[in-house]
Design a protein around this motif. Structure first.
Motif, mmCIF file in Angstrom:
data_model
loop_
_atom_site.group_PDB
_atom_site.id
_atom_site.type_symbol
_atom_site.label_atom_id
_atom_site.label_comp_id
_atom_site.label_asym_id
_atom_site.label_seq_id
_atom_site.Cartn_x
_atom_site.Cartn_y
_atom_site.Cartn_z
ATOM 1 N N VAL A 5 -24.340 23.576 -5.856
ATOM 2 C CA VAL A 5 -24.804 24.905 -6.226
ATOM 3 C C VAL A 5 -24.765 25.792 -4.991
ATOM 4 N N THR A 6 -24.207 26.970 -5.136
ATOM 5 C CA THR A 6 -24.164 27.945 -4.042
ATOM 6 C C THR A 6 -25.147 29.070 -4.356
ATOM 7 N N GLY A 54 -28.701 16.640 5.730
ATOM 8 C CA GLY A 54 -28.281 17.837 5.022
ATOM 9 C C GLY A 54 -27.487 18.750 5.927
ATOM 10 N N LEU A 55 -26.681 19.610 5.297
ATOM 11 C CA LEU A 55 -25.906 20.589 6.055
ATOM 12 C C LEU A 55 -26.032 21.937 5.356
ATOM 13 N N VAL A 56 -26.409 22.940 6.126
ATOM 14 C CA VAL A 56 -26.489 24.310 5.623
ATOM 15 C C VAL A 56 -25.210 25.016 6.055
ATOM 16 N N LEU A 57 -24.450 25.479 5.077
ATOM 17 C CA LEU A 57 -23.198 26.185 5.343
ATOM 18 C C LEU A 57 -23.410 27.661 5.032
ATOM 19 N N LEU A 58 -23.267 28.496 6.061
ATOM 20 C CA LEU A 58 -23.408 29.938 5.911
ATOM 21 C C LEU A 58 -22.016 30.536 5.905
ATOM 22 N N LEU A 59 -21.651 31.157 4.804
ATOM 23 C CA LEU A 59 -20.298 31.698 4.679
ATOM 24 C C LEU A 59 -20.282 33.212 4.703
ATOM 25 N N GLY A 60 -19.340 33.738 5.475
ATOM 26 C CA GLY A 60 -19.015 35.154 5.465
ATOM 27 C C GLY A 60 -17.642 35.284 4.834
ATOM 28 N N ASP A 117 -27.026 16.080 1.639
ATOM 29 C CA ASP A 117 -27.181 17.261 0.798
ATOM 30 C C ASP A 117 -26.455 18.414 1.474
ATOM 31 N N ARG A 118 -25.808 19.243 0.678
ATOM 32 C CA ARG A 118 -25.100 20.396 1.218
ATOM 33 C C ARG A 118 -25.618 21.651 0.545
ATOM 34 N N PHE A 119 -25.910 22.646 1.375
ATOM 35 C CA PHE A 119 -26.464 23.910 0.902
ATOM 36 C C PHE A 119 -25.505 25.020 1.333
#
Length: 159
Positions: A100-101, A46-52, A72-74
């Motif tokens: 889903v975001t 899985g990869l957790v992507l934190l966006l600003g 899985d991508r979060f």
């Protein structure tokens, strides 16, 4: 940096997940290459992507490597930030691609949403394995290959 720490701590707080992020896991010495970071994303479950405001080229490459390899991508978006046009287009494309975001206003919301997403992903994977086993027992699926081990999850974005 606070969001990355909160995400890594949340992932590591799970008994079945382990976070990989360069600030914790890269060995001391020369700064590690983009290729190494992409390699970890590529091999993660899985990869957790934190966006600003924006999605960097390297973080996008990590995300694409994880996506290409079925991870899985979060995607978590900081609520008060205005995404630049390229990042907004990326988010919209991923949302139409069945990703889903979630927006988050603070670290508590990030932790809660990430915990829920990780558990949902683990339960879904377990359920899929259970259904696959039933098919094998009924003779309608091939026997399993490989083995189940730990579940690494990469943390990308917001540094």
């Amino acid at each position: 940096a606070d969001e990355r720490r909160a995400a890594a701590d949340t992932i590591n707080g799970s008994p079945i997940h382990h976070a990989w992020c360069w600030e914790d896991n890269a060995p001391a010495g020369a700064y590690h290459s983009e290729g190494e970071c992409i390699g970890y994303a590529e091999s993660s479950d899985g990869l957790v992507l934190l966006l600003g405001t924006r999605l960097t080229r390297v973080t996008r490459a990590e995300y694409e490597a994880a996506r290409h390899n079925g991870a899985d991508r979060f995607i978590f978006i900081r609520q008060n930030d205005v995404l630049d046009p390229a990042t907004q287009t990326f988010v919209e494309a991923e949302q139409t691609n069945r990703t889903v975001t979630r927006n988050f206003a603070n670290l508590s919301e990030l932790r809660t949403s990430l915990t829920e997403a990780l558990w949902h992903s683990a339960v879904r994977a377990s359920r899929m394995e259970q259904l696959r086993r039933r098919k094998v027992e009924l003779g309608s699926a091939p026997p399993p290959t490989g083995s189940i081990s730990s579940t690494p999850v990469s943390v990308g974005g917001r540094s």
